[in-house]
Every structure is written in structure tokens, then in C-alpha cells.
Design a protein around this motif. Structure first.
Motif, PDB file in Angstrom:
ATOM      1  N   ALA A  78       0.806  -1.234   0.000  1.00  0.00           N
ATOM      2  CA  ALA A  78       0.000   0.000   0.000  1.00  0.00           C
ATOM      3  C   ALA A  78       0.832   1.273   0.000  1.00  0.00           C
ATOM      4  CB  ALA A  78      -0.944  -0.002   1.209  1.00  0.00           C
ATOM      5  N   GLY A  79       1.916   1.279  -0.763  1.00  0.00           N
ATOM      6  CA  GLY A  79       2.746   2.474  -0.848  1.00  0.00           C
ATOM      7  C   GLY A  79       3.960   2.460   0.056  1.00  0.00           C
ATOM      8  N   LEU A  80       4.081   1.469   0.936  1.00  0.00           N
ATOM      9  CA  LEU A  80       5.263   1.357   1.786  1.00  0.00           C
ATOM     10  C   LEU A  80       6.439   0.813   0.978  1.00  0.00           C
ATOM     11  CD1 LEU A  80       3.662  -0.224   4.994  1.00  0.00           C
ATOM     12  CD2 LEU A  80       4.312   2.166   4.654  1.00  0.00           C
ATOM     13  N   THR A  81       7.638   1.262   1.314  1.00  0.00           N
ATOM     14  CA  THR A  81       8.857   0.745   0.699  1.00  0.00           C
ATOM     15  C   THR A  81       9.420  -0.359   1.581  1.00  0.00           C
ATOM     16  OG1 THR A  81       9.362   2.885  -0.315  1.00  0.00           O
ATOM     17  CG2 THR A  81      11.180   1.324  -0.084  1.00  0.00           C
ATOM     18  N   LEU A  82       9.743  -1.499   0.980  1.00  0.00           N
ATOM     19  CA  LEU A  82      10.234  -2.653   1.730  1.00  0.00           C
ATOM     20  C   LEU A  82      11.716  -2.878   1.467  1.00  0.00           C
ATOM     21  CD1 LEU A  82       9.895  -5.280   3.399  1.00  0.00           C
ATOM     22  CD2 LEU A  82       9.164  -6.411   1.281  1.00  0.00           C
ATOM     23  N   SER A  83      12.493  -2.998   2.547  1.00  0.00           N
ATOM     24  CA  SER A  83      13.886  -3.432   2.444  1.00  0.00           C
ATOM     25  C   SER A  83      14.079  -4.627   3.367  1.00  0.00           C
ATOM     26  CB  SER A  83      14.856  -2.302   2.810  1.00  0.00           C
ATOM     27  OG  SER A  83      14.618  -1.833   4.127  1.00  0.00           O
ATOM     28  N   ARG A  84      14.983  -5.534   2.972  1.00  0.00           N
ATOM     29  CA  ARG A  84      15.090  -6.821   3.644  1.00  0.00           C
ATOM     30  C   ARG A  84      16.521  -7.128   4.084  1.00  0.00           C
ATOM     31  NH1 ARG A  84      11.925 -11.701   1.519  1.00  0.00           N
ATOM     32  NH2 ARG A  84      11.304 -11.587   3.718  1.00  0.00           N
ATOM     33  N   GLN A  85      16.612  -7.867   5.185  1.00  0.00           N
ATOM     34  CA  GLN A  85      17.876  -8.436   5.649  1.00  0.00           C
ATOM     35  C   GLN A  85      17.564  -9.866   6.075  1.00  0.00           C
ATOM     36  OE1 GLN A  85      20.274  -5.946   8.217  1.00  0.00           O
ATOM     37  NE2 GLN A  85      21.101  -7.722   9.312  1.00  0.00           N
ATOM     38  N   VAL A  86      17.904 -10.818   5.219  1.00  0.00           N
ATOM     39  CA  VAL A  86      17.557 -12.222   5.438  1.00  0.00           C
ATOM     40  C   VAL A  86      18.841 -13.024   5.578  1.00  0.00           C
ATOM     41  CG1 VAL A  86      16.295 -14.216   4.554  1.00  0.00           C
ATOM     42  CG2 VAL A  86      15.482 -11.901   4.040  1.00  0.00           C
ATOM     43  N   GLU A  87      18.893 -13.878   6.609  1.00  0.00           N
ATOM     44  CA  GLU A  87      20.120 -14.627   6.874  1.00  0.00           C
ATOM     45  C   GLU A  87      19.806 -16.033   7.351  1.00  0.00           C
ATOM     46  OE1 GLU A  87      23.214 -12.130   9.071  1.00  0.00           O
ATOM     47  OE2 GLU A  87      21.363 -11.022   9.461  1.00  0.00           O
ATOM     48  N   LEU A  88      20.692 -16.970   7.004  1.00  0.00           N
ATOM     49  CA  LEU A  88      20.695 -18.285   7.633  1.00  0.00           C
ATOM     50  C   LEU A  88      21.696 -18.212   8.772  1.00  0.00           C
ATOM     51  CD1 LEU A  88      20.006 -21.259   7.928  1.00  0.00           C
ATOM     52  CD2 LEU A  88      21.685 -21.770   6.131  1.00  0.00           C
ATOM     53  N   LEU A  89      21.186 -18.124  10.002  1.00  0.00           N
ATOM     54  CA  LEU A  89      22.041 -18.048  11.175  1.00  0.00           C
ATOM     55  C   LEU A  89      22.531 -19.443  11.546  1.00  0.00           C
ATOM     56  CD1 LEU A  89      19.831 -15.634  13.327  1.00  0.00           C
ATOM     57  CD2 LEU A  89      21.670 -15.016  11.748  1.00  0.00           C
ATOM     58  N   ASP A  90      23.489 -19.507  12.454  1.00  0.00           N
ATOM     59  CA  ASP A  90      23.937 -20.809  12.921  1.00  0.00           C
ATOM     60  C   ASP A  90      22.792 -21.518  13.635  1.00  0.00           C
ATOM     61  OD1 ASP A  90      24.456 -20.361  16.137  1.00  0.00           O
ATOM     62  OD2 ASP A  90      24.829 -18.562  14.954  1.00  0.00           O
ATOM     63  N   GLY A  91      22.824 -22.841  13.621  1.00  0.00           N
ATOM     64  CA  GLY A  91      21.778 -23.610  14.278  1.00  0.00           C
ATOM     65  C   GLY A  91      20.534 -23.804  13.436  1.00  0.00           C
ATOM     66  N   ILE A 108       0.074   5.538   6.816  1.00  0.00           N
ATOM     67  CA  ILE A 108      -0.420   4.394   6.056  1.00  0.00           C
ATOM     68  C   ILE A 108      -0.772   3.275   7.028  1.00  0.00           C
ATOM     69  CG2 ILE A 108       0.168   2.579   4.394  1.00  0.00           C
ATOM     70  CD1 ILE A 108       1.964   4.563   2.968  1.00  0.00           C
ATOM     71  N   SER A 109      -1.988   2.754   6.911  1.00  0.00           N
ATOM     72  CA  SER A 109      -2.424   1.588   7.675  1.00  0.00           C
ATOM     73  C   SER A 109      -2.756   0.484   6.680  1.00  0.00           C
ATOM     74  CB  SER A 109      -3.651   1.912   8.531  1.00  0.00           C
ATOM     75  OG  SER A 109      -3.331   2.876   9.515  1.00  0.00           O
ATOM     76  N   THR A 110      -2.135  -0.664   6.844  1.00  0.00           N
ATOM     77  CA  THR A 110      -2.344  -1.748   5.887  1.00  0.00           C
ATOM     78  C   THR A 110      -2.020  -3.081   6.538  1.00  0.00           C
ATOM     79  OG1 THR A 110      -1.776  -2.548   3.664  1.00  0.00           O
ATOM     80  CG2 THR A 110       0.016  -1.627   4.980  1.00  0.00           C
ATOM     81  N   THR A 111      -2.516  -4.154   5.935  1.00  0.00           N
ATOM     82  CA  THR A 111      -2.204  -5.509   6.388  1.00  0.00           C
ATOM     83  C   THR A 111      -1.265  -6.151   5.382  1.00  0.00           C
ATOM     84  OG1 THR A 111      -4.340  -5.773   7.504  1.00  0.00           O
ATOM     85  CG2 THR A 111      -3.133  -7.780   6.958  1.00  0.00           C
ATOM     86  N   VAL A 112      -0.091  -6.574   5.851  1.00  0.00           N
ATOM     87  CA  VAL A 112       0.872  -7.243   4.983  1.00  0.00           C
ATOM     88  C   VAL A 112       0.878  -8.730   5.309  1.00  0.00           C
ATOM     89  CG1 VAL A 112       2.308  -5.199   4.696  1.00  0.00           C
ATOM     90  CG2 VAL A 112       2.793  -6.778   6.571  1.00  0.00           C
ATOM     91  N   ASN A 113       1.218  -9.535   4.312  1.00  0.00           N
ATOM     92  CA  ASN A 113       1.176 -10.991   4.450  1.00  0.00           C
ATOM     93  C   ASN A 113       2.555 -11.586   4.188  1.00  0.00           C
ATOM     94  OD1 ASN A 113      -1.909 -11.679   4.631  1.00  0.00           O
ATOM     95  ND2 ASN A 113      -1.720 -10.148   3.012  1.00  0.00           N
ATOM     96  N   PHE A 114       3.111 -12.214   5.216  1.00  0.00           N
ATOM     97  CA  PHE A 114       4.378 -12.933   5.094  1.00  0.00           C
ATOM     98  C   PHE A 114       4.034 -14.354   4.677  1.00  0.00           C
ATOM     99  CE2 PHE A 114       7.823 -15.526   6.920  1.00  0.00           C
ATOM    100  CZ  PHE A 114       8.941 -14.869   6.424  1.00  0.00           C
ATOM    101  N   PHE A 115       4.488 -14.735   3.488  1.00  0.00           N
ATOM    102  CA  PHE A 115       3.988 -15.948   2.844  1.00  0.00           C
ATOM    103  C   PHE A 115       5.112 -16.947   2.605  1.00  0.00           C
ATOM    104  CE2 PHE A 115       2.877 -18.342  -1.024  1.00  0.00           C
ATOM    105  CZ  PHE A 115       1.628 -18.827  -0.677  1.00  0.00           C
ATOM    106  N   GLY A 116       4.758 -18.239   2.583  1.00  0.00           N
ATOM    107  CA  GLY A 116       5.734 -19.261   2.253  1.00  0.00           C
ATOM    108  C   GLY A 116       5.077 -20.517   1.735  1.00  0.00           C
ATOM    109  N   ASN A 117       5.688 -21.090   0.701  1.00  0.00           N
ATOM    110  CA  ASN A 117       5.245 -22.375   0.166  1.00  0.00           C
ATOM    111  C   ASN A 117       6.142 -23.449   0.772  1.00  0.00           C
ATOM    112  OD1 ASN A 117       4.451 -24.576  -1.324  1.00  0.00           O
ATOM    113  ND2 ASN A 117       4.519 -23.538  -3.299  1.00  0.00           N
ATOM    114  N   LEU A 118       5.546 -24.354   1.543  1.00  0.00           N
ATOM    115  CA  LEU A 118       6.310 -25.424   2.163  1.00  0.00           C
ATOM    116  C   LEU A 118       6.549 -26.539   1.154  1.00  0.00           C
ATOM    117  CD1 LEU A 118       4.468 -25.469   5.606  1.00  0.00           C
ATOM    118  CD2 LEU A 118       6.394 -24.067   4.859  1.00  0.00           C
ATOM    119  N   GLY A 119       7.553 -27.342   1.398  1.00  0.00           N
ATOM    120  CA  GLY A 119       7.961 -28.331   0.406  1.00  0.00           C
ATOM    121  C   GLY A 119       7.222 -29.643   0.467  1.00  0.00           C
TER     122      GLY A 119
END
Length: 271
Positions: A78-91, A108-119
Motif C-alpha cells: 500500500a505504498g510502503l517501501t520494503l527493504s530486507r535483511q535475510v540470513e541463515l544463522l547458525d543452528g 499508512i495503515s495496511t495488512t501485509v502478508n508474510f507468505f511461504g510455500n512449504l515443500g
């Protein structure tokens, strides 16, 4: 999707591989999509790359076919800018740290959806789904865990997240309110537990205990105090940045010197 009790899931997984076959934990694969390839870390904008349509910072497999493109926002910016920092940590912990910035002049008020397709390519067994923690695994059709790693998916400890698994799709919903010129951060985790010989009952227990630990004390190592302070889906105590630590140490040193001088002055006065 089957919803089973913790005990039922543990009994089911115990039958897959005999206890005597227990080996070490497998190592999750660092296959986070960077835009030009795959690695154990991504720092950059959100969105998708063309023509692959892969999301920047998404985990592609995770090892043992546990994911099939996991960990991205598929709607609601909804107009927000997204920046990411994604890491595989130890463990075997994947950490998704996302910053939403409002560059406009109005809130801005909005609902965001964090999504994933499992294997799992079908059904998932869910043993735990409460208070920001879901523990699940691939269903072999008879109510047992099979093949893929057991997952602990952690979406927050303050009630903001609404997370669920439908078939083999994971979705966590977050209602964001971002003032003009401000930023807020979301923190999500995915922990993978799997014996090298396949999932065991002990892997379910490990996923549950590790997920609970991440809920109580989310891993913020490597993040700054400012970044931690803007996290809205966890109650987290901010830690000082390195520069702040140096200032604090210098301050304590100055106080110590002043106290020694004051003590010396009192002794001299007494003489």
C-alpha cells in the motif's frame, strides 16, 4: 491439513526411523535468493526478480526439500517501501528482518502478508499453533512426519501476528500503522530440525523447544539498537550499539576516576 496433539505427533514420528538410527542434525542449505544467485544472506530491496518471478530474500529449498520458495510478502504494501535483511544463522535458523518505510506525507495503515510455500507438496501435520509459534512437518498420508525437516515458524510474541498453515501454504498477517516519514520492522524466524537419517520424534521436541526459545528471546544478534527498537511484532529489549557501548564504557571510566579523586581528596583532608 491434520491438526494433531504434540504426543500424537511424537508417536507418529517415532515410528519412521528407529531410535537406534539417530544421527546428527542435518545442515540447512543457504539458498536465499539474492537476485543474481543464492547464498546464506541477502540485504536489499523487497520485490521480485524478472523473469524468474522469485522474491528477493526468499529461501528456495532450505535443505531436504523443506521449502518451495519461502519467506516473502505477497500483498499489502500500500505504498510502503520494503527493504530486507535475510540470513541463515547458525543452528539452522532462517531470520527474516524486514523494514517498511513510509516515504509519503500521510500515515499508512495496511495488512501485509508474510507468505511461504512449504515443500510438502500437499498436506502438513501441525502439532503446535499458538501464541506466534507453529510447528509442522510433511504428512506421509498416515499421520506421520516424513522426508522434510520439522519446522518451527515464529511470527511474534505480542499478539500482532495472525499465522496459519493451509495445505502446504504458510501465511502470517500483520496489521501495520506507519506514520509519514517513519519506518517499522517485522521479524520472522523459521527453524529446521531433521536428523540426517530423516525426521524423528526428537526433532519435533527440538522444534518446539527452539521455537519457544525464539519466542521468548528472539535472535537479534547483528542488528543495531535502532533496528531492534522499531520491531513491532516482538517485545524486545534493545541492546546498545557498539558506539553506544564505547560511550558507556568511557562514561563508567570517567565516573571511576572521579570517585577515586574524591576518595583521595577525603583522605588528604582527613590527614
Amino acid at each position: 491439513m491434520k491438526i494433531l496433539s504434540t504426543m500424537a505427533l511424537a508417536i507418529g514420528t517415532a515410528a519412521i526411523v528407529p531410535a537406534t538410527a539417530h544421527a546428527a542434525q542435518f545442515q540447512a542449505s543457504g539458498d536465499i535468493f539474492t537476485g543474481t544467485g543464492f547464498g546464506s544472506r541477502y540485504v536489499g530491496p523487497g520485490g521480485t526478480a524478472s523473469p524468474s518471478n522469485r522474491a528477493f530474500g526468499s529461501a528456495q529449498d532450505g535443505g531436504a526439500d523443506t521449502f518451495d520458495n519461502f519467506g516473502f510478502f505477497n500483498s499489502g504494501l500500500a505504498g510502503l517501501t520494503l527493504s530486507r535483511q535475510v540470513e541463515l544463522l547458525d543452528g539452522n535458523v532462517f531470520r527474516f528482518f524486514d523494514t517498511f518505510t513510509n516515504t509519503g506525507r500521510s500515515a499508512i495503515s495496511t495488512t501485509v502478508n508474510f507468505f511461504g510455500n512449504l515443500g510438502s507438496d500437499g498436506d502438513e501435520i501441525v502439532s503446535t499453533n499458538s501464541a506466534g509459534l507453529i510447528v509442522s512437518c510433511q504428512d506421509d498420508g498416515d499421520g506421520n512426519c516424513t522426508e522434510d525437516a520439522v519446522l518451527a515458524l515464529v511470527s511474534g510474541n505480542n499478539g500482532l501476528a495472525q499465522a496459519a498453515i493451509t495445505a502446504d501454504r504458510y501465511n502470517a498477517r500483520f496489521m501495520l500503522n506507519v506514520a509519514a516519514g517513519e519506518s517499522v520492522n517485522l521479524l520472522n524466524f523459521a527453524f529446521l530440525a531433521r536428523d540426517e537419517n530423516g525426521p524423528l520424534a526428537s526433532d519435533v521436541t527440538l522444534a518446539q523447544t527452539t521455537g519457544a526459545a525464539l519466542l521468548a528471546a528472539p535472535r537479534t544478534d547483528g542488528l543495531t539498537a535502532t533496528q531492534i527498537g522499531r520491531i513491532v511484532n516482538f517485545s524486545v529489549s534493545a541492546v546498545p550499539e557498539p558506539a553506544s557501548w564505547m560511550m558507556m564504557i568511557a562514561g563508567f571510566g570517567a565516573i571511576g576516576i572521579a570517585m577515586r579523586r574524591r576518595r583521595a581528596a577525603r583522605i588528604t583532608f582527613a590527614v
